[in-house]
Write a protein that holds these residues in place. Structure first.
Motif, mmCIF file in Angstrom:
data_model
loop_
_atom_site.group_PDB
_atom_site.id
_atom_site.type_symbol
_atom_site.label_atom_id
_atom_site.label_comp_id
_atom_site.label_asym_id
_atom_site.label_seq_id
_atom_site.Cartn_x
_atom_site.Cartn_y
_atom_site.Cartn_z
ATOM 1 N N ASP A 678 1.065 -1.692 -0.031
ATOM 2 C CA ASP A 678 0.053 -0.167 0.276
ATOM 3 C C ASP A 678 1.097 1.704 -0.173
ATOM 4 O OD1 ASP A 678 -1.960 1.997 0.513
ATOM 5 O OD2 ASP A 678 -3.002 0.996 2.364
ATOM 6 N N PRO A 679 0.998 1.680 -1.139
ATOM 7 C CA PRO A 679 2.117 3.150 -1.283
ATOM 8 C C PRO A 679 1.721 4.354 -0.472
ATOM 9 C CG PRO A 679 0.999 2.690 -3.258
ATOM 10 C CD PRO A 679 0.768 1.613 -2.887
ATOM 11 N N ALA A 680 0.100 4.478 -0.481
ATOM 12 C CA ALA A 680 -0.329 5.127 0.785
ATOM 13 C C ALA A 680 0.767 5.187 1.926
ATOM 14 C CB ALA A 680 -2.109 5.602 0.321
ATOM 15 N N CYS A 681 0.719 3.903 2.326
ATOM 16 C CA CYS A 681 1.399 4.293 3.473
ATOM 17 C C CYS A 681 2.974 3.801 3.835
ATOM 18 C CB CYS A 681 1.233 2.360 4.444
ATOM 19 S SG CYS A 681 -0.871 2.788 5.139
ATOM 20 N N THR A 682 3.194 2.890 2.650
ATOM 21 C CA THR A 682 5.511 3.161 2.318
ATOM 22 C C THR A 682 5.689 4.256 2.003
ATOM 23 O OG1 THR A 682 4.450 2.384 0.238
ATOM 24 C CG2 THR A 682 4.646 0.607 2.191
ATOM 25 N N THR A 683 5.345 4.842 0.922
ATOM 26 C CA THR A 683 6.256 6.064 0.595
ATOM 27 C C THR A 683 5.855 7.315 1.717
ATOM 28 O OG1 THR A 683 5.054 5.984 -1.304
ATOM 29 C CG2 THR A 683 5.934 8.162 -0.726
#
Length: 971
Positions: A678-683
């Motif tokens: 989930d890029p919204a969390c990892t980024t």
């Protein structure tokens, strides 16, 4: 010849067929421009090719003119398939040999056409006139010196007509021809005529001497006057737009001192003012053209202090009329827009801001009149608004109208205050600014008192725009505190000094964050204002920190007081971006008096500590609300990134690092493990880590070695998991995968070049942090297709800058890689050499230089009798290169092609690997560089140039000792 004959014998082909054949002719002519046959440039007989068409029927004439028009356009436009230098060479030769003849021909044909009574009901004559105008416009629109500006800077354009064209522009009949055409042909043709006039009006000043320029300008102004006296055709929006462009060019290319000397200047400036006022009053007609009219008046007004001519410029009479027309027309539009449900110009903040920037200069001319008008209109609207608020029977429509009018007035007041120029300002003008500021602040007090019941988003955005302008002009160390503005604020509102004014700013910021926390545009602009205040002049920032409201923010930055920090009801995780701005500003303000006070620091971090503990608590249980955990964590890392950015001093950065490590780093690692998909969390998590690695305090000398291990752990955790994603759709690959990988590459580059630790220590003590990070990098790299490395700019920049560090300091690691990995890296360098991004291209040159230097040294050692043999890695790397000699050849060929044949923007960087490549080619390929690539290049030149080219290659290697690379590289 085949194409020309085909067109000549079939003049009534379908339009698209004719068009395609003409395009083919133009393309062949352009590409063959320098081709010779029996000492003749056979493709340059353009006028001859077309003459036979012009001597025939109208249909043939149309084809002939279209051929010239298409050819001019084709040669003018650079294409991506050929080097820019070749394009410029062709364009320059065409300009010098043919373009003026084509322009003269088109003007003569237009004169003939206008001399006859054109029967424009006849479609063929209609078509001929249209093509002639297009041809003339293409000639005038030619990029004469290869500096074509992009169309967005239209109002700064100068047409660089060659000196050889002087005769055409000194002859007044050329200019007169287009004005006559404008009045004699139907409005549907006029836009093209006006476009030609716009280009003619923009001819470079240096084409004329002073007397010639004055005469030319006089004819131009007479023509403009004639159009203004007969404005019927301007009801066509296209005509109107081009005419507005023509008016703007009057000032962009000529000085006010020259304009006032024109015989009819008083009458013309009156007509232009009337035209502008009428245009502004009809605000709904061609709104995109208003820019050009305001640009004309802005330039005129800005020139007033510098005009030396004795003739009156009369701008003191007409500028206030233009200002008044703009202001009153915007106010009058509000009711109509609301009544008819039309599109509101205020929704297009970019356009509004552009017009306000222009008005700020215009309104400052005769500022007393502008100020008096604004005071009068503001008082009327404010009084009506107050009465409506007190009335129980007020209709929402009436209320909305007054709010709309006040919104425009607040924007305009902000703009005219922002137009203050310090050297041209007087005490009286500062006092007038004070009058306007007092009124806006009083309105703010009124609207803020109602926010619990209702608010107006557009009015709030106007207030923020006003505060931004006010801050730029009147807040800071350079402002005279005795300014009449402060005196007026003291008399009316009791704001006695800058500290009290700053308290108004902070009060507004807190109010907005309290009541408008769910409105992203207002929240982000409010936080930007706070951010701007926090990086202002040191003296002002110190005053700011002493305010009780700022201390309140530093001690109470929780969702209870600032709703945008809350994690409930958030529609999207990306909505939390503004939190970083908030904490950057708070971090800067905290640092002013922080010093080494750890108690104050821990007090400030309490809400973040509580958030981390909450997430840790959730992670410790098997069942938890995932969405709530994500929101808490993402909000937290965005906050921390802001603080990390602000804490750029050694002491404060160490406080932050010791707070995060070791207590909370495992939580960030755990988040990556759980939500890697989930890029919204990892980024946000990866960006926080990147900020910590890049922080300027580290650059200043703080480099905790343990931090390298944590960075390595984060890269390895993320990298190994993101590779399990499998096939990702092309349209989602950047968001889901490549963006995170790009941040990891940036992190690793910063970690490797940050001098955190002596890397030899890792192997000595059996620590695998460095190996893990490097192996993860290779795995991630091999999962990316070559094309993606260059297609995504952020990815290519982070990859090539990391590769530069690896080839510089870790060549033994590169040499130890598998053959297919080495070939992948070398191929990526080869492709990067031709990248459009100069930064990528320069990085590739540096990587190549490091690799070539390493190889050369290893080769030199292998040929000498030494007691210490080559390392296994070096030996294998050499073996791979000897098995694939074509790779070195390819690199050398690419570098030389760029240097010799292309517009090389970074020659120094390109020169670095050149000698190494030449010498390696000789060693690895067992053949002389001079005998292979050189002969190929020399033989491809025209016979008369071959000797000179041969000599260039001889000189290149003259005096070079083939066993000393470093010493001879510069030579």
């Amino acid at each position: 010849n085949y194409v020309l004959n085909y067109l000549a014998t079939r003049p009534k082909l379908a339009t698209f067929v004719t068009q395609a054949l003409i395009q083919l002719y133009a393309r062949i002519t352009k590409l063959g421009w320098f081709d010779c046959q029996k000492d003749e440039y056979v493709f340059r007989n353009v006028i001859t090719d077309v003459t036979r068409f012009l001597q025939d029927s109208v249909e043939h004439c149309i084809i002939g003119v279209t051929i010239l028009s298409q050819l001019t356009n084709e040669i003018n436009q650079a294409d991506t398939t050929h080097p820019l230098t070749k394009h410029r060479k062709i364009a320059s030769s065409f300009r010098d040999s043919s373009l003026f003849d084509i322009f003269t021909l088109s003007c003569n044909l237009l004169k003939q056409a206008s001399g006859k009574n054109l029967n424009l009901n006849d479609e063929s004559q209609h078509g001929l006139l249209m093509q002639l105008l297009k041809l003339t416009h293409n000639c005038l629109n030619f990029d004469f010196i290869g500096t074509s500006t992009d169309e967005s800077s239209d109002d700064l354009c100068t047409v660089q007509i060659p000196t050889s064209w002087r005769s055409a522009f000194l002859d007044s009949s050329t200019l007169q021809l287009f004005f006559d055409l404008y009045h004699s042909i139907p409005p549907s043709f006029s836009p093209l005529v006006l476009s030609c006039l716009v280009q003619i009006a923009s001819v470079r000043r240096s084409l004329f001497n002073n007397a010639e320029r004055a005469k030319f300008l006089s004819h131009l102004v007479d023509g403009v006057k004639r159009i203004l006296e007969n404005p019927q055709s301007l009801s066509d929006p296209n005509n109107y737009h081009e005419f507005c462009r023509l008016l703007a060019r009057l000032k962009s290319n000529y000085q006010l001192g020259e304009l006032v000397k024109v015989e009819n200047y008083p009458e013309v400036i009156r007509l232009i003012a009337n035209f502008t006022v009428t245009s502004l009053q009809h605000w709904e007609f061609a709104p995109n053209s208003v820019h050009y009219l305001l640009s004309l008046w802005q330039r005129l007004a800005a020139s007033v202090p510098y005009v030396k001519a004795t003739e009156p410029h009369m701008l003191e009479t007409y500028t206030p009329e233009v200002t008044k027309a703009y202001i009153t027309s915007r106010l009058e539009s509000v009711h109509i827009i609301l009544r008819d449900g039309l599109e509101d110009p205020l929704d297009d903040t970019g356009l509004v801001q552009q017009q306000l920037d222009q008005l700020s200069t215009i309104g400052r001319c005769e500022y007393e009149k502008t100020c008096a008008l604004l005071v009068q209109l503001f008082d009327q609207s404010a009084q009506s608004y107050q009465e409506l608020l007190q009335s129980a029977t007020a209709s929402p429509m009436d209320l909305a109208v007054q709010e709309g009018r006040l919104t425009w007035l607040v924007y305009i007041i902000g703009a005219v205050i922002g137009g203050r120029v310090s050297f041209a300002s007087t005490d009286e003008q500062d006092a007038m600014d004070g009058e306007l500021v007092c009124r806006v602040l009083q309105l703010m007090n009124l609207t803020d008192s109602r926010l619990a019941q209702a608010g107006n988003e557009k009015l709030e955005l106007a207030m923020l725009s006003f505060f931004e302008q006010f801050r730029k002009i009147y807040i800071g160390d350079q402002v005279q505190k005795s300014s009449k503005l402060y005196r007026r604020l003291s008399e009316v509102l009791g704001l006695n000094d800058e500290t009290m004014v700053l308290s108004v700013f902070i009060g507004k910021i807190i109010t907005n964050l309290k009541y408008w926390g769910r409105c992203e545009p207002i929240t982000s602009k409010t936080l930007q204002l706070l951010n701007d205040l926090s990086i202002g002049y040191p003296f002002s920032v110190r005053k700011l920190v002493k305010l009780s409201a700022v201390q309140f923010m530093l001690n109470n930055h929780t969702s209870e007081h600032f709703s945008f920090l809350g994690i409930n009801n958030q529609s999207n995780l990306t909505d939390m971006r503004c939190r970083t701005t908030f904490y950057t500003a708070l971090g800067r303000l905290l640092m002013v008096d922080l010093g080494e006070d750890e108690d104050q620091y821990e007090q400030f971090m309490l809400p973040l500590t509580a958030a981390f503990e909450t997430v840790a608590q959730m992670f410790s249980t098997n069942t938890f609300n995932e969405q709530e955990a994500k929101r808490t964590l993402v909000g937290l890392v965005r906050d921390l990134r802001g603080i990390a950015f602000a804490f750029n001093a050694k002491t404060s950065f160490m406080m932050l690092f010791e707070w995060i490590y070791p207590s909370y780093m495992p939580i960030l690692q755990r988040a990556i493990e759980l939500w890697y998909h989930d890029p919204a969390c990892t980024t946000p998590v990866l960006k926080l880590m990147a900020e910590l690695v890049h922080n300027r305090a580290i650059l200043a000398g703080i480099r905790p070695p343990i931090y390298f291990r944590e960075t390595s752990k984060m890269i390895t955790t993320y990298g190994n998991r993101i590779l399990t994603l499998g096939e990702v759709p092309k349209d989602q690959v950047y968001a889901l995968k490549l963006k995170g990988i790009s941040i990891c590459f940036s992190m690793l580059k910063a970690a490797l070049s940050g001098s955190y630790v002596n890397f030899g220590v890792f192997r000595l003590y059996g620590d695998d942090a460095l190996d893990n990070a490097l192996q993860t990098f290779i795995k991630l790299l091999l999962s990316i297709p070559h094309s993606d490395l260059l297609d995504y700019p952020k990815l290519s920049q982070s990859y090539y800058s990391l590769l530069e560090v690896l080839t510089q300091d870790h060549m033994n690691f590169i040499a130890s890689l598998e053959p297919h990995v080495i070939m992948y890296i070398l191929s990526s360098i080869s492709e990067g050499l031709t990248a459009l991004d100069t930064m990528v291209c320069t990085g590739c040159c540096s990587c190549l230089d490091h690799i070539v230097t390493y190889l050369f040294k290893q080769l030199s050692r292998s040929t000498k009798k030494r007691t210490t043999p080559l390392t296994q890695e070096s030996d294998r790397f050499l073996h791979i290169m000897q098995q694939h000699p074509e790779m070195i050849q390819q690199m050398l060929s690419t570098v030389l092609n760029i240097i010799i044949f292309e517009d090389c923007r970074n020659q120094w960087s390109m020169s670095r690997p050149l000698l190494g490549l030449i010498l390696l080619n000789e060693k690895v390929n067992d053949l002389c560089f001079h005998c292979s690539w050189r002969s190929c290049i020399v033989n491809s030149q025209p016979p008369e140039k071959q000797q000179a080219m041969h000599l260039c290659f001889e000189n290149l290697m003259e005096g070079i000792e083939r066993n000393l690379l470093t010493k001879n590289r510069d030579r």
